[in-house]
Design an enzyme around this catalytic site. Structure first.
Site, mmCIF file in Angstrom:
data_model
loop_
_atom_site.group_PDB
_atom_site.id
_atom_site.type_symbol
_atom_site.label_atom_id
_atom_site.label_comp_id
_atom_site.label_asym_id
_atom_site.label_seq_id
_atom_site.Cartn_x
_atom_site.Cartn_y
_atom_site.Cartn_z
ATOM 1 N N LYS A 66 16.343 2.172 -2.503
ATOM 2 C CA LYS A 66 15.002 1.474 -2.240
ATOM 3 C C LYS A 66 16.143 3.318 -0.622
ATOM 4 O O LYS A 66 15.747 3.401 0.239
ATOM 5 C CB LYS A 66 14.945 0.770 -1.486
ATOM 6 C CG LYS A 66 13.275 0.344 -0.952
ATOM 7 C CD LYS A 66 13.557 -1.301 -0.261
ATOM 8 C CE LYS A 66 12.044 -0.613 0.836
ATOM 9 N NZ LYS A 66 10.974 -0.948 0.298
HETATM 10 N N1 PMP Z 1 8.688 -1.577 -4.891
HETATM 11 C C1 PMP Z 1 8.129 -0.732 -4.116
HETATM 12 C C2 PMP Z 1 8.298 0.792 -4.489
HETATM 13 C C3 PMP Z 1 8.245 -1.101 -2.893
HETATM 14 O O1 PMP Z 1 8.869 0.066 -1.671
HETATM 15 C C4 PMP Z 1 8.535 -2.841 -2.705
HETATM 16 C C5 PMP Z 1 8.324 -2.896 -0.728
HETATM 17 N N2 PMP Z 1 9.944 -3.372 -1.013
HETATM 18 C C6 PMP Z 1 8.472 -3.340 -3.829
HETATM 19 C C7 PMP Z 1 8.843 -2.800 -4.600
HETATM 20 C C8 PMP Z 1 8.635 -4.775 -3.192
HETATM 21 O O2 PMP Z 1 10.219 -5.004 -3.182
HETATM 22 P P1 PMP Z 1 10.109 -6.664 -2.043
HETATM 23 O O3 PMP Z 1 9.085 -7.540 -2.799
HETATM 24 O O4 PMP Z 1 11.637 -6.920 -1.806
HETATM 25 O O5 PMP Z 1 9.926 -6.457 -0.749
#
Ligand code: PMP
Length: 307
Positions: A156
């Site tokens: 991330k």
């Molecule tokens: N894809 C991206 C690009 C994101 O930024 C997020 C948000 N964190 C998600 C998917 C969803 O991930 P999560 O369910 O872990 O928040």
């Protein structure tokens, strides 16, 4: 305006005004950081704030750091403890969004990950809906998702969000609520900041983790709720763009967006054009889970305050 009073910064909880970085910070110049987005839900009946999947988020932060050659001086347990301490200090009695960030703090004009100092900060703000409305209209973006050999989606990474921001901006300027981004292979990857599911012939379908998507925690939760509670089949496989147009239902999922039904894609109505039965049931289950109302999933919710 954010309503927080503190941040964890340089090893201590300080007033938010003191949590400042130099314009020369490497991460500000080059996007050399990685972060998490975590939600806490206020449950008035219990006078309790529950942080959803706190550990899983901190574990993913560690994995992001590993990919990006970043040193995080705190263990997963320590990160969880810092989060709870900060939330207690803020004494929030509302839903919150928590943002841990690891970043290259050196004032270095140097584009590299090794040999530069890392810093960690964390803050939390009161937070409502990320995308307003009960359902959204989406478009397929003209931007492609960064692939694993360009900027790894499973990390991330701060800089990677330029890709998300371009896709989201295009969608908004064209009158849509959200973008669906295809991978470099032309198949569906995810949204600008959420994963995506479609419903076809009674099964939930989502792109596999090798499709240049973030390893979403909500994606995992949704799959488990669908299987355990609704007895649905969950299939991870590539999704063609045109499958979006013929899906019975489609929805985004993520910590920020929570579960958000998609009622229109590229000016084609999805299913009946209303929130579908599968998305509707999953939204209710998700809401129950994050508020600690399903005993089997209560361990997913970390209480902030003493019982
Ligand atoms: N894809 C991206 C690009 C994101 O930024 C997020 C948000 N964190 C998600 C998917 C969803 O991930 P999560 O369910 O872990 O928040």
């Amino acid at each position: 305006m954010p309503n927080n009073k503190y941040a964890f910064f340089n090893g201590a909880i300080v007033p938010i005004e003191q949590a400042q970085v130099s314009v020369m910070t490497n991460a500000l110049n080059y996007g050399t950081g990685c972060f998490e987005g975590i939600r806490g839900y206020w449950v008035p009946e219990e006078s309790q704030l529950f942080v959803f999947h706190l550990r899983a988020h901190m574990e993913r932060l560690h994995r992001s750091c590993r990919i990006l050659y970043m040193q995080l001086p705190y263990s997963v347990d320590e990160l969880c403890a810092i989060t709870l301490e900060l939330l207690r200090r803020e004494a929030f009695q509302e839903d919150v969004y928590i943002r841990p960030l690891v970043y290259k703090s050196d004032p270095a004009i140097s584009v590299q990950m090794n040999g530069l100092k890392d810093a960690f900060t964390l803050f939390a703000i009161g937070f409502g809906q990320y995308i307003a409305g009960s359902a959204v209209r989406a478009c397929v973006s003209s931007w492609r998702r960064i692939d694993d050999n360009i900027i790894p989606s499973r990390a991330k990474a701060s800089g990677a969000y330029i890709n998300s921001a371009l896709a989201k901006t295009e969608a908004l300027l064209n009158g849509y609520d959200e973008a669906i981004v295809l991978g470099s292979d032309g198949q569906v990857a995810e949204a600008s900041s959420a994963n995506l599911f479609i419903v076809r012939n009674g099964a939930l379908v989502t792109p596999p983790l090798t499709s240049d998507v973030l390893e979403g925690i909500t994606r995992q939760v949704v799959a488990q709720l669908a299987q355990d509670q609704l007895g649905l089949k969950v299939v991870e496989r590539p999704i063609d763009r045109t499958e979006l147009y013929v899906a019975d239902e489609a929805f985004f999922c993520g910590t920020g967006v929570e579960l958000k039904p998609i009622v229109e894609i590229d000016r084609r109505t999805v299913g009946s054009g209303a929130v579908g039965p599968v998305a509707g049931q999953l939204m209710q289950l998700y809401s129950d889970a994050v508020h600690g109302r399903i005993p089997a999933y209560r361990p997913w919710c970390t209480p902030v305050y003493e019982a």
